[in-house]
Design a protein around this motif. Structure first.
Motif, short mmCIF file in Angstrom:
data_model
loop_
_atom_site.label_atom_id
_atom_site.label_comp_id
_atom_site.label_asym_id
_atom_site.label_seq_id
_atom_site.Cartn_x
_atom_site.Cartn_y
_atom_site.Cartn_z
N PRO A 34 0.81 -1.23 0.00
CA PRO A 34 0.00 0.00 0.00
C PRO A 34 0.84 1.28 0.00
N HIS A 35 2.07 1.25 0.59
CA HIS A 35 2.91 2.46 0.61
C HIS A 35 3.18 2.97 -0.81
N SER A 36 3.46 2.03 -1.70
CA SER A 36 3.95 2.43 -3.03
C SER A 36 2.93 2.15 -4.13
N PRO A 93 1.76 4.93 10.10
CA PRO A 93 0.41 4.40 9.83
C PRO A 93 0.14 2.99 10.34
N HIS A 94 1.17 2.25 10.81
CA HIS A 94 1.00 0.80 11.06
C HIS A 94 0.32 0.51 12.40
N THR A 95 -0.76 1.21 12.68
CA THR A 95 -1.33 1.14 14.03
C THR A 95 -2.04 -0.17 14.33
N ALA A 234 3.41 -7.58 7.56
CA ALA A 234 3.36 -6.24 8.14
C ALA A 234 2.20 -5.42 7.58
N ASP A 235 2.15 -5.25 6.26
CA ASP A 235 1.28 -4.25 5.65
C ASP A 235 0.18 -4.83 4.77
N SER A 236 0.12 -6.16 4.68
CA SER A 236 -0.91 -6.76 3.84
C SER A 236 -1.16 -8.18 4.30
ZN ZN Z 1 4.69 -0.34 6.08
#
Ligand code: ZN
Length: 264
Positions: A34-36, A93-95, A234-236
């Motif tokens: 999602p970051h990129s 943002p990684h709350t 981590a993000d997905s």
């Molecule tokens: Zn991240």
């Protein structure tokens, strides 16, 4: 309705369970970053037709936020992190890695659905209550899993700085060669410092992540003669047949992978 990324999609699916008139579309695919993420013309079309979008916020979905306006989206934007107590030193943002924050996400989504579609309020409230109970149990389970790990062992090295909230909630220290975004570059000085730290503190818990580039961590593992102890999500979420197809299994997978490395 639209969610920006996989974790919000999972929560939205669970909160709308049993309601066939709700169609959920999610923009960033499983195992994409999602970051990129660069939205496509199809994403613009999805937004144009949507009445609600749920985003994480805190600069996580920069690409998506940019196209919301240009897509002609006329609905309401709900930010899942609206009521989260955020990291004070940086925009992070990684709350969701603190399960108590994930519970706040569920409440935010539940309230949004109740406003947008009040006719089915009871279903949203019932589904959300069930999910919150599951997450409360998960939070307790994590604390129990880590309870017997001594303080000097509670250090993890991973690809990018995604676990500050996890760290604060569960008292595990995370180190990484790059910053908050997977797009950041590590400085040679930071890498050298990290290598010294791993050697000095005899750290074995070195991980890669499912999305971020693992080259640098592999190089650090090589130089410190450590073997990588697995992959953290981590993000997905993972694809449906992977180890982390929903939020609860993602957190369980991460906790079990970390515990195994601590015990090795
Ligand atoms: Zn991240």
């Amino acid at each position: 309705m639209v969610t920006s990324f996989s974790i919000l999609r999972d929560f939205a699916e669970k909160i709308t369970k049993g309601l066939t008139h709700i169609e959920i579309k999610s923009i960033v695919p499983f195992e994409a970053d999602p970051h990129s993420y660069q939205p496509t013309p199809l994403d613009s079309k999805i937004l144009f037709e949507a009445n609600i979008i749920f985003i994480n916020g805190l600069e996580f979905e920069k690409g998506i936020e940019k196209i919301i306006e240009s897509s002609g989206f006329k609905g309401n934007i709900y930010k899942a992190t609206q009521n989260v107590k955020v990291r004070p030193d940086l925009v992070d943002p990684h709350t969701w890695h603190d399960v108590q924050n994930a519970i706040l996400y569920v409440k935010e989504l539940r309230d949004a659905f109740c406003i947008e579609d009040s006719k089915h309020k009871e279903t949203y409230q019932k589904n959300a209550a069930e999910l919150i109970k599951t997450l409360e149990n998960l939070d307790g389970w994590i604390k129990k899993e880590f309870k017997s790990i001594p303080a000097q062992k509670r250090i993890v090295v991973t690809t990018h700085d995604a676990f500050w909230y996890f760290s604060r909630a569960y008292d595990i220290q995370f180190l990484s060669p790059v910053g908050i975004s997977t797009e950041a570059e590590a400085s040679a000085q930071n890498v050298a410092k990290l290598i010294n730290f791993i050697n000095e503190h005899d750290i074995k818990a070195v991980f890669i992540e499912n999305l971020a580039n693992s080259k640098l961590i592999e190089q650090i593992a090589n130089e410190t003669k450590r073997s990588l102890q697995g992959t953290l999500y981590a993000d997905s979420l993972s694809a449906p047949d992977g180890p982390a197809p929903d939020f609860v299994s993602m957190i369980k997978h991460n906790v079990q992978t970390i515990c195994k490395a601590f015990e090795s």
